[in-house]
Each structure stands twice: as C-alpha cells, then as structure tokens.
Enzyme design. Structure first.
Site, PDB file in Angstrom:
ATOM      1  CD  GLU A 111      -2.846  -1.320   2.291  1.00 15.97           C
ATOM      2  OE1 GLU A 111      -4.081  -1.404   2.175  1.00 15.97           O
ATOM      3  OE2 GLU A 111      -2.240  -1.427   3.390  1.00 15.97           O
ATOM      4  CD  GLU A 131      -3.286  -7.089   3.808  1.00 20.08           C
ATOM      5  OE1 GLU A 131      -2.597  -6.083   3.970  1.00 20.08           O
ATOM      6  OE2 GLU A 131      -3.183  -7.819   2.794  1.00 20.08           O
TER       7      GLU A 131
END
Length: 257
Positions: A111, A131
């Site tokens: 990210e 995740e």
C-alpha cells in the site's frame, strides 16, 4: 534525520527516505508511520523528488500485526484512516515519489508502494496481500490504489488465494514500472528522481494533481480539466524555454533522453 525508525537524506533536489526497522522486516508500526509522515513533510518542503526504500532484507513486510490484535472495531477504523492520511500526503503532495523495492513488499508495504507515483523493483522483490488469508481486510488504501493499478480481479485473486507476484509478474500486471537486477533499484530510482526533479513545476502539478482526478471524471469533464491544465503549463516560463530549445534543436528528441 527523521528518527530511529526512518532515515531521511536530502542530496540536492532529491530526498531519500528509508524505512529503518530491519529486524522487523520494516513492519509498519504506529511509530514508524508517524516518523514516515514527518520525513515526507520535510522532504516535500526541501526537495523536488522523493525516493522511498527499505533498509535491511526488504522494502516492508506490512502492518505490524503485534499492534493490531488488541484493537476494537472503532479503533481499527480510525487507525486505517490514519494510514490513508499519511499515504495521501505522499500521493497528492507537490513532488513525485518513487518507490525502490527489494525483497518483500507485502500488505501495508504494498500500500505504501502504491501511494508512490513510480515503482522500481529489483529481481528479488515480491508482492502479496495476505490480509485475506489472515482473516482481515486491507486498510491502507489497497482496495482503491492497488486495484486501480492491477484491476479488482487480480487484487481479489491475491487476497483470496494468497498469491504472490514476483517482479516480472508485477511488471506485466502494471504494479511496477521498472525492473532491475538485484540490488539496483535504488540506483535506478535515483536516476529517475534526478530526471523528474528537473521538470517544470506546472507540469509536475498537472501529473500529480490533475491526472488522478481526471480518472474519476466523466469524459467531457476530464477533457475540460486537461485543456485547463495544458493552458496553464504551456504558458509557463519553463515551457517557453523548453519549446524554444526543441525548435532550435538544442533538446533531445523523444526516446533519446
């Protein structure tokens, strides 16, 4: 400068920010995120381009899960928004940011890389969004910014299956823009940073501020903003000098730079 978790070195017009938590694979803790934000602010005030890299074995292994486990839903929400604010500062700042990536670029590390405007990966780099396999969801902007780079379908595959992309696959998917041999990403990023640091400020403003917004507009609104940005940039003093150099054959042709 910038503290124990992040280093900042400014050389001429280029700032180099390095995540400096190598024993934790540059996992992004609250303290590291705060130090990164401070370094970005200082770099944007003092330089014309930023390089972001990781010291030690990798770029970043992502969120520090040791800090995540004790949070309530409300706390996780606000924590995620804090990440968004820091990465937004990079993405919408006044100067370009280039990620120089080696080793793991995973979860929150990906990210961070996606918040940069250019990504350079060496052959050791790999990219993942684990995740989903850990029973959590991305929270640092991947659902918008990674998905825009590679498409929602590819991102869904990475989250649902735990698939990792090596540097070559990431380049094919549009996740990275340059691939180098092992260890050469910082040098390539420096080369690019020195080049973009010389660009006309109005052109940089158009690329960083107008171009992302145009992607969210209707066709007609996007074209209108493009024309407005062209009018601003092409009448600036840097543009006049650049066009004169080209017409007088003093400037390199496209592909020769």
């Amino acid at each position: 400068m910038a503290g124990d978790l992040v280093s900042l070195v400014i050389s001429g017009t280029v700032a180099r920010i390095a995540l400096d938590r190598p024993t934790k694979r540059n996992a992004i803790s609250d303290a590291l995120l705060e130090a990164l934000d401070g370094a970005v602010v200082q770099a944007q005030r003092s330089a014309r381009a930023i390089i972001i890299q990781g010291n030690g074995p990798c770029f970043s292994a992502g969120l520090d899960l040791g800090e995540h486990k004790a949070r309530t839903a409300e706390e996780v929400f606000h924590h995620s928004r804090g990440w968004h604010a820091v990465f937004r500062r990079i993405r919408t700042g006044r100067i370009p940011a280039i990620a120089a990536i080696h080793g793991a670029c995973v979860g929150g590390g990906l990210e961070l890389a996606a918040a940069c405007h250019i990504r350079v990966a060496d052959s050791t780099a790999f990219f993942a969004l684990p995740e989903g396999t850990r029973g959590i969801f991305v929270g640092g902007g991947a659902s918008v910014h990674v998905a825009r780079l590679i498409g929602a379908g590819r991102m869904a595959d990475m989250m649902l299956t735990g698939r990792a992309l090596d540097a070559a696959a990431a380049e094919r998917a549009g996740l990275v823009t340059y691939v180098t041999e092992a260890g050469a990403a910082p040098a390539k990023a420096t080369e690019l940073a020195e080049k973009v640091a010389k660009m006309a400020p109005l052109t940089v403003m158009g690329v960083l501020q107008a171009l992302p917004r145009i992607q969210d507009m209707s066709e007609e609104d996007g074209l209108f903003v493009e024309s407005m940005m062209a009018a601003m940039a092409q009448t600036g003093p840097e543009a006049q000098a650049g066009l004169a150099a080209f017409l007088e054959k003093r400037a390199a042709k496209a592909g020769e730079q």
